[in-house]
Design a protein around this motif. Structure first.
Motif, PDB file in Angstrom:
ATOM      1  N   GLY A   1      10.350  21.721   3.831  1.00 28.27           N
ATOM      2  CA  GLY A   1       9.606  20.031   3.698  1.00 28.27           C
ATOM      3  C   GLY A   1      10.026  19.552   2.302  1.00 28.27           C
ATOM      4  N   LEU A   2      10.946  18.808   2.336  1.00 29.84           N
ATOM      5  CA  LEU A   2      11.323  17.929   1.191  1.00 29.84           C
ATOM      6  C   LEU A   2      10.633  16.637   0.980  1.00 29.84           C
ATOM      7  CD1 LEU A   2      13.467  17.955  -1.232  1.00 29.84           C
ATOM      8  CD2 LEU A   2      14.854  16.620   0.212  1.00 29.84           C
ATOM      9  N   LEU A   3       9.535  16.763  -0.009  1.00 33.09           N
ATOM     10  CA  LEU A   3       8.485  15.596  -0.161  1.00 33.09           C
ATOM     11  C   LEU A   3       8.999  14.812  -1.173  1.00 33.09           C
ATOM     12  CD1 LEU A   3       6.086  14.992   1.135  1.00 33.09           C
ATOM     13  CD2 LEU A   3       4.862  16.505  -0.345  1.00 33.09           C
ATOM     14  N   PHE A   4       9.304  13.511  -0.968  1.00 30.85           N
ATOM     15  CA  PHE A   4      10.151  12.622  -2.148  1.00 30.85           C
ATOM     16  C   PHE A   4       9.359  11.202  -2.104  1.00 30.85           C
ATOM     17  CE2 PHE A   4      13.104  10.443   0.451  1.00 30.85           C
ATOM     18  CZ  PHE A   4      13.143  10.850   1.675  1.00 30.85           C
ATOM     19  N   GLY A   5       9.907  10.237  -3.017  1.00 28.04           N
ATOM     20  CA  GLY A   5       9.166   8.928  -2.980  1.00 28.04           C
ATOM     21  C   GLY A   5       8.018   8.965  -3.832  1.00 28.04           C
ATOM     22  N   GLY A   6       6.921   8.793  -3.347  1.00 28.14           N
ATOM     23  CA  GLY A   6       5.608   8.683  -3.740  1.00 28.14           C
ATOM     24  C   GLY A   6       5.078   7.612  -4.742  1.00 28.14           C
ATOM     25  N   CYS A   7       3.932   7.350  -4.946  1.00 22.11           N
ATOM     26  CA  CYS A   7       3.117   6.386  -5.718  1.00 22.11           C
ATOM     27  C   CYS A   7       3.352   6.445  -7.297  1.00 22.11           C
ATOM     28  CB  CYS A   7       1.644   6.144  -5.471  1.00 22.11           C
ATOM     29  SG  CYS A   7       1.366   6.436  -3.677  1.00 22.11           S
ATOM     30  N   SER A   8       4.529   6.337  -7.711  1.00 17.10           N
ATOM     31  CA  SER A   8       4.432   6.215  -9.125  1.00 17.10           C
ATOM     32  C   SER A   8       5.756   5.353  -9.614  1.00 17.10           C
ATOM     33  CB  SER A   8       4.875   7.634  -9.403  1.00 17.10           C
ATOM     34  OG  SER A   8       6.166   7.984  -9.832  1.00 17.10           O
TER      35      SER A   8
ATOM     36  N   ILE B   1      13.358  19.482   6.438  1.00 13.78           N
ATOM     37  CA  ILE B   1      12.448  18.376   7.152  1.00 13.78           C
ATOM     38  C   ILE B   1      12.372  17.433   5.949  1.00 13.78           C
ATOM     39  CG2 ILE B   1      10.376  18.130   8.163  1.00 13.78           C
ATOM     40  CD1 ILE B   1      10.288  21.009   9.194  1.00 13.78           C
ATOM     41  N   PRO B   2      12.923  16.341   6.025  1.00 11.77           N
ATOM     42  CA  PRO B   2      12.413  15.519   4.953  1.00 11.77           C
ATOM     43  C   PRO B   2      11.334  14.473   5.164  1.00 11.77           C
ATOM     44  CG  PRO B   2      14.613  14.734   6.144  1.00 11.77           C
ATOM     45  CD  PRO B   2      13.965  15.838   6.856  1.00 11.77           C
ATOM     46  N   ILE B   3      10.475  14.228   4.183  1.00 18.10           N
ATOM     47  CA  ILE B   3       9.232  13.350   4.364  1.00 18.10           C
ATOM     48  C   ILE B   3       9.216  12.477   3.245  1.00 18.10           C
ATOM     49  CG2 ILE B   3       6.824  13.376   4.461  1.00 18.10           C
ATOM     50  CD1 ILE B   3       7.521  15.059   6.698  1.00 18.10           C
ATOM     51  N   TYR B   4       9.162  11.293   3.567  1.00 13.86           N
ATOM     52  CA  TYR B   4       9.139  10.300   2.444  1.00 13.86           C
ATOM     53  C   TYR B   4       7.848   9.694   2.184  1.00 13.86           C
ATOM     54  CZ  TYR B   4      10.438   5.638   0.727  1.00 13.86           C
ATOM     55  OH  TYR B   4      10.196   4.391  -0.159  1.00 13.86           O
ATOM     56  N   ILE B   5       7.385   9.655   1.221  1.00 16.21           N
ATOM     57  CA  ILE B   5       6.262   8.956   0.588  1.00 16.21           C
ATOM     58  C   ILE B   5       6.410   7.537   0.226  1.00 16.21           C
ATOM     59  CG2 ILE B   5       3.890   9.236  -0.515  1.00 16.21           C
ATOM     60  CD1 ILE B   5       4.152  12.139  -0.781  1.00 16.21           C
ATOM     61  N   GLN B   6       6.094   6.628   1.079  1.00 14.53           N
ATOM     62  CA  GLN B   6       6.216   5.258   0.592  1.00 14.53           C
ATOM     63  C   GLN B   6       5.313   4.769  -0.530  1.00 14.53           C
ATOM     64  OE1 GLN B   6       6.769   2.746   4.684  1.00 14.53           O
ATOM     65  NE2 GLN B   6       4.813   2.881   3.974  1.00 14.53           N
ATOM     66  N   LYS B   7       5.515   3.856  -1.149  1.00 13.53           N
ATOM     67  CA  LYS B   7       5.016   3.252  -2.404  1.00 13.53           C
ATOM     68  C   LYS B   7       3.471   3.206  -2.184  1.00 13.53           C
ATOM     69  CE  LYS B   7       8.740   1.420  -5.269  1.00 13.53           C
ATOM     70  NZ  LYS B   7       9.482   0.166  -5.832  1.00 13.53           N
TER      71      LYS B   7
ATOM     72  N   GLN C   1      19.669   6.145  -0.393  1.00 12.93           N
ATOM     73  CA  GLN C   1      19.130   6.408  -1.771  1.00 12.93           C
ATOM     74  C   GLN C   1      18.562   5.060  -2.402  1.00 12.93           C
ATOM     75  OE1 GLN C   1      21.540   8.715  -4.673  1.00 12.93           O
ATOM     76  NE2 GLN C   1      22.701   9.654  -2.985  1.00 12.93           N
ATOM     77  N   THR C   2      17.912   4.243  -1.662  1.00  9.67           N
ATOM     78  CA  THR C   2      16.954   3.278  -1.957  1.00  9.67           C
ATOM     79  C   THR C   2      15.902   3.132  -1.054  1.00  9.67           C
ATOM     80  OG1 THR C   2      18.146   1.620  -0.552  1.00  9.67           O
ATOM     81  CG2 THR C   2      18.883   1.884  -2.956  1.00  9.67           C
ATOM     82  N   PRO C   3      14.668   2.529  -1.537  1.00 13.64           N
ATOM     83  CA  PRO C   3      13.486   2.432  -0.607  1.00 13.64           C
ATOM     84  C   PRO C   3      13.679   1.416   0.400  1.00 13.64           C
ATOM     85  CG  PRO C   3      13.065   1.847  -3.027  1.00 13.64           C
ATOM     86  CD  PRO C   3      14.508   2.186  -3.057  1.00 13.64           C
ATOM     87  N   PRO C   4      13.011   1.651   1.321  1.00 12.84           N
ATOM     88  CA  PRO C   4      13.460   0.710   2.349  1.00 12.84           C
ATOM     89  C   PRO C   4      12.240  -0.405   2.305  1.00 12.84           C
ATOM     90  CG  PRO C   4      12.158   2.375   3.259  1.00 12.84           C
ATOM     91  CD  PRO C   4      12.550   2.746   1.717  1.00 12.84           C
ATOM     92  N   THR C   5      12.193  -1.452   3.289  1.00 11.83           N
ATOM     93  CA  THR C   5      11.155  -2.364   3.085  1.00 11.83           C
ATOM     94  C   THR C   5       9.733  -1.679   3.490  1.00 11.83           C
ATOM     95  OG1 THR C   5      12.069  -3.409   5.014  1.00 11.83           O
ATOM     96  CG2 THR C   5      12.230  -4.719   3.157  1.00 11.83           C
TER      97      THR C   5
ATOM     98  N   GLN D   1       6.753  -0.144   4.997  1.00  8.73           N
ATOM     99  CA  GLN D   1       6.184  -0.281   6.428  1.00  8.73           C
ATOM    100  C   GLN D   1       4.549  -0.040   6.314  1.00  8.73           C
ATOM    101  OE1 GLN D   1       7.936   2.753   9.038  1.00  8.73           O
ATOM    102  NE2 GLN D   1       9.815   2.022   8.343  1.00  8.73           N
ATOM    103  N   PRO D   2       3.835  -1.261   6.508  1.00 11.86           N
ATOM    104  CA  PRO D   2       2.689  -1.427   6.099  1.00 11.86           C
ATOM    105  C   PRO D   2       1.861  -0.270   7.085  1.00 11.86           C
ATOM    106  CG  PRO D   2       2.991  -3.407   6.888  1.00 11.86           C
ATOM    107  CD  PRO D   2       4.347  -2.253   6.921  1.00 11.86           C
ATOM    108  N   SER D   3       2.297  -0.224   8.294  1.00  8.43           N
ATOM    109  CA  SER D   3       1.476   0.644   9.218  1.00  8.43           C
ATOM    110  C   SER D   3       1.251   2.065   8.847  1.00  8.43           C
ATOM    111  CB  SER D   3       2.241   0.483  10.589  1.00  8.43           C
ATOM    112  OG  SER D   3       3.443   1.290  10.501  1.00  8.43           O
ATOM    113  N   GLY D   4       0.114   2.620   9.226  1.00  7.38           N
ATOM    114  CA  GLY D   4      -0.046   3.975   9.097  1.00  7.38           C
ATOM    115  C   GLY D   4      -0.998   4.026   8.230  1.00  7.38           C
ATOM    116  N   ASN D   5      -1.534   5.332   7.872  1.00  5.94           N
ATOM    117  CA  ASN D   5      -3.023   5.876   7.315  1.00  5.94           C
ATOM    118  C   ASN D   5      -2.623   7.084   6.285  1.00  5.94           C
ATOM    119  OD1 ASN D   5      -5.223   7.491   7.008  1.00  5.94           O
ATOM    120  ND2 ASN D   5      -6.137   6.393   8.813  1.00  5.94           N
TER     121      ASN D   5
END
Ligand code: ADP
Ligand code: MG
Ligand code: MG
Length: 348
Positions: free
Chosen positions: A6-13, A42-48, A65-69, A71-75
């Motif tokens: 599980g490749l976990l990337f992105g994140g709130c930082s 298994i890539p998993i992206y953590i949005q900002k 290789q760039t953050p997408p717009t 997606q506010p949906s989700g929890n």
């Protein structure tokens, strides 16, 4: 059957974009079947905003290789279904909420092995004050420093001047003022006068409650990569050189601003001393798997000072960490493989 990573990337930082680039480089290493036939990615992206996205979304971020717009949906407490299929996590998140023990705590609760340091090592590696306290207790060489609390900076007009007096007495100029819990030089300033000190303290206070003021030295900046768990190995030492006043954010992330020298042209004795110090720093904070240790070499006195440990260092194709291992004889795909094995070993 294949091990699912599980490749976990992105994140709130603030280092979200760097994390995406690091993850893309790692995903590329998995792509060549020849290198890693034993794994499924298994890539998993953590949005900002902290919401986790798997599947198509994560895959696309890796490819573009760039953050997408956003997606506010989700929890934040709902995870993509693939999360339950992960055999080993590879978190490649930099800065707060990724490198500081928070994600590590979550992965530990899941009881799934993960690459890198656990909660303690990550937390100590992120908080520059806690880190320095640990290094001091282990007797490792560091520059003089002082802890400052934000409430003293943003306090009544009679407390602040007293605080600045203390800094001048205990540390002097030039000094570096840093928020304790950031990376990439964000919020860091160098102060040469009283008025610069005042501004620097106020600036750092915008980022953190905990602030550190350090004696500024004239030194070469060298870095050593560490790999291992209980018996960590040190890579060859690398050096960074640049023309700016210090290794600030712009210098770090503008191509061509900083030059890396691998191996660093150092006297043998210093080279070895940096490697030893890096290993000691790793063990002192209870780091695991990987870390990059940054050291100052003061040529005028021949002394080395520990600057910091980074428990999830930049991992892009051109980052210091993988390049140091490449130069030490461990190519990128093999490095990724070693890290996964170290994660499994530590989990046992
Ligand atoms: P970060 O975790 O954001 O990388 P650092 O503590 O490594 O923060 O500081 C960033 C940069 O600031 C260093 O790489 C170096 O160029 C400069 N610097 C920091 N502390 C000192 C110091 N005490 N003396 C001289 N330069 C320093
Ligand atoms: Mg750092
Ligand atoms: Mg640094």
């Amino acid at each position: 059957s294949k091990l699912r990573i599980g490749l976990l990337f992105g994140g709130c930082s603030g280092e979200h974009e760097v994390s995406i680039r690091s993850a893309s480089a790692i995903a590329q290493a998995f792509q060549s079947e020849k290198n890693t036939p034993q794994y499924d990615l298994i890539p998993i992206y953590i949005q900002k905003n902290g919401i986790w996205k798997g599947g198509e979304t994560a895959q696309t971020v890796l490819e573009k290789q760039t953050p997408p717009t956003l997606q506010p949906s989700g929890n934040r407490w709902e995870f993509p279904s693939e999360v339950s299929e992960v055999d080993v996590w590879f978190p490649i998140l930099h800065g707060p909420n990724g490198e500081d023990g928070t994600i590590q705590g979550l992965l530990k609760l899941m009881q799934v092995p993960f690459v890198g340091s656990g909660v303690l090592g990550s937390a100590l590696g992120m908080d520059k004050l806690a880190m320095k306290t640990a290094f001091a207790a282990a007797g490792l060489p560091q520059v003089k420093y002082k802890q400052v609390k934000r409430d003293k900076i943003w306090s009544s007009p009679c407390v602040f001047p007293k605080l600045c007096d203390e800094v001048e007495e205990e540390i002097g100029y030039p000094c570096f003022v840093k928020p304790a819990n950031l990376g990439s030089s964000v919020g860091i300033s160098k102060a040469k006068t009283r008025s610069e000190l005042e501004t620097a303290l106020d600036e750092a206070a915008n980022y953190d409650r905990r602030i550190i003021v350090e004696q500024g030295i004239i030194a070469r900046e060298v870095e050593c990569a560490i790999l291992g768990n209980e018996y960590p190995q040190a890579s060859v030492v690398g050096e960074i050189s640049y023309n700016s006043d210090f290794y600030d954010y712009a210098t770090k992330y503008t191509t061509g601003e900083a030059k890396l020298y691998i191996p660093a042209p150092l006297p043998d004795k210093i080279f070895k001393q940096v490697q030893d110090l890096a290993k000691q720093a790793f063990v002192t904070v209870d780091a695991a798997g990987l870390a990059r240790v940054d050291v100052f070499y003061e040529e005028a006195t021949g002394k080395v000072y520990l600057n910091e440990i980074n428990t999830l260092p930049g991992f892009t194709a051109t980052s210091m960490y993988p390049r140091l291992w490449e130069a030490t004889g461990i190519p990128f795909p093999q490095l990724v493989d070693r890290l996964i094995h170290l994660a499994l070993q530590r989990h046992q």
